[in-house]
Design an enzyme around this catalytic site. Structure first.
Site, mmCIF file in Angstrom:
data_model
loop_
_atom_site.group_PDB
_atom_site.id
_atom_site.type_symbol
_atom_site.label_atom_id
_atom_site.label_comp_id
_atom_site.label_asym_id
_atom_site.label_seq_id
_atom_site.Cartn_x
_atom_site.Cartn_y
_atom_site.Cartn_z
ATOM 1 N N PHE A 15 0.869 -1.181 0.000
ATOM 2 C CA PHE A 15 0.000 0.000 0.000
ATOM 3 C C PHE A 15 0.900 1.223 0.000
ATOM 4 C CE2 PHE A 15 -2.209 3.519 1.937
ATOM 5 C CZ PHE A 15 -3.459 3.479 1.333
ATOM 6 N N ASP A 21 9.551 2.355 0.870
ATOM 7 C CA ASP A 21 8.460 3.124 1.459
ATOM 8 C C ASP A 21 8.500 2.894 2.963
ATOM 9 O OD1 ASP A 21 6.032 3.919 2.541
ATOM 10 O OD2 ASP A 21 4.827 3.220 0.858
ATOM 11 N N LYS A 73 3.927 10.173 8.081
ATOM 12 C CA LYS A 73 3.248 9.744 9.304
ATOM 13 C C LYS A 73 3.919 10.283 10.571
ATOM 14 C CE LYS A 73 0.635 5.753 7.634
ATOM 15 N NZ LYS A 73 -0.698 6.269 7.926
#
Length: 381
Positions: A132, A216, A245
């Site tokens: 994702f 990522d 994040k």
């Protein structure tokens, strides 16, 4: 305003893209949250690995308050000291090259895609099943999940999907490949660490073919696994990486970081962002790094992760992941999460129907881990 009134406002005025739980949080401190009725909760989700040093950490609040009182935004046509300082720190503590700031993880992925595509025009980007990478069109095209992709087809072309468990990268990575894009630990599909031999094979093949290896680290970075970056645990160094994040401790910020040899691929006019790298969010990120980027602190994250894992094992639960990024299999993840919230006031998340994810603040105490395990134990029976 009551919860019913908030729900009515959402129904009438907010696009229905989120399945919200029936709780309004109004205050947070450390690992604790309080709802509008004054009930106290343990937060083992942290806004999905965002509130890295806990809610309203004093150092973060001070940095935000001080910067907000002096300058909030000026734009990227001018210099601001917090952004330049943060870029240097991220570079020196990761790949040694240059940084492009964004407002989110998906935007950091978009930058990485453009970097790879400009360097090798028309090249394919290889991704793993279960990955994702975001919901913007480029990032979504790199996210091989049919339920997320199908409504928005046609997608950006040039992405090739291989299985996570047996990717056979030798068959797909060649001199037409622009990049291999991997989450070292896949977060949104349920916390699945990618095998070290897969990462090593990706590194070797990228070296052989001239493709970029991009990691990522949007969810698994910023100390979440017990090292500042997950790639440090594997010993496999990427050519570029994306972070977001937990970097801002709650404020929206992301970054794409490139190794020195790829730092000047993007030139003036190739990419940009109005809000990214503002004095406010970069001051916040510097404050988060002040706490997280410490050898003793990161060692404690690793120790507390093992404490949490051992506690889950004592409950008969086999956890997967690393550090304070764990998940376990269960028959009905969404039901466990809802009951945990409403019955035990424990905030968790179900990234997949058969998984429950735990992402507590990195500042969580041993006592809070024990308390969360006690509440979870009552649920699991």
């Amino acid at each position: 305003m009551s919860l019913a009134e908030l729900q009515a406002l959402e129904r009438d005025h907010v696009m229905p893209t989120y399945a919200r739980q029936p709780v309004e949080f109004v205050r947070g401190e450390g690992t604790r949250l309080w709802d509008a009725e004054g009930n106290e909760y343990l937060d083992f989700l942290t806004g999905i690995s965002v509130v890295q040093i806990g809610h309203c950490h004093p150092a973060l609040v001070e940095a935000i308050t001080d910067q907000a009182g002096r300058l909030i935004h000026v734009g990227n046509l001018f210099y601001n000291e917090p952004a330049m300082r943060l870029a240097r720190r991220l570079s020196e503590r990761s790949l040694g090259g240059k940084v492009f700031f964004t407002n989110s993880g998906a935007e950091a992925i978009e930058c990485a895609i453009k970097l790879a595509r400009k360097r090798r025009r028309g090249g394919e980007i290889v991704v793993l099943s279960g990955g994702f990478h975001g919901r913007t069109m480029g990032a979504l095209s790199a996210t091989p999940q049919e339920a997320k992709q199908e409504p928005f087809a046609p997608l950006v072309p040039g992405f090739r999907v291989v299985p996570r468990e047996n990717p056979a990268l030798e068959e797909v990575v060649d001199d037409r490949t622009a990049a291999v894009l991997i989450e070292p630990i896949q977060g949104e599909s349920g916390i699945w660490p990618v095998a070290g031999e897969v990462l090593e094979a990706a590194r070797r093949l990228c070296d052989e073919t001239g493709a970029l290896l991009i990691f990522d680290e949007i969810q698994c970075g910023m100390g979440r696994t017990g090292s500042l970056w997950a790639f440090e645990r594997s010993g496999v160094r990427p050519d570029a990486m994306t972070v977001a994040k937990g970097l801002g401790g709650g404020l929206p910020i992301g970054a794409c970081i490139a190794a020195p040899e790829y730092s000047d691929v993007l030139q003036p006019g190739d990419h940009g962002s109005t809000f990214a790298g503002s004095p406010l969010v970069t001051a916040a990120a510097n404050a988060v790094l002040d706490v997280v980027d410490d050898e003793g602190f990161l060692a404690e994250v690793g120790r507390k992760g093992e404490l949490l894992r051992a506690g889950l094992a004592a409950l008969g639960v086999d956890a997967r992941g690393a550090g304070l990024m764990l998940a376990f299999r269960t028959a009905d993840g969404p039901d466990v999460v809802r009951r945990a919230l409403l019955e035990e006031r424990l905030v968790l998340n179900a990234p997949a129907p058969d998984a429950v994810r735990l992402l507590p603040p990195l500042t969580v105490s041993d006592e809070e881990i024990a308390e969360a395990l006690e509440r979870l134990g009552r649920l699991l029976g």
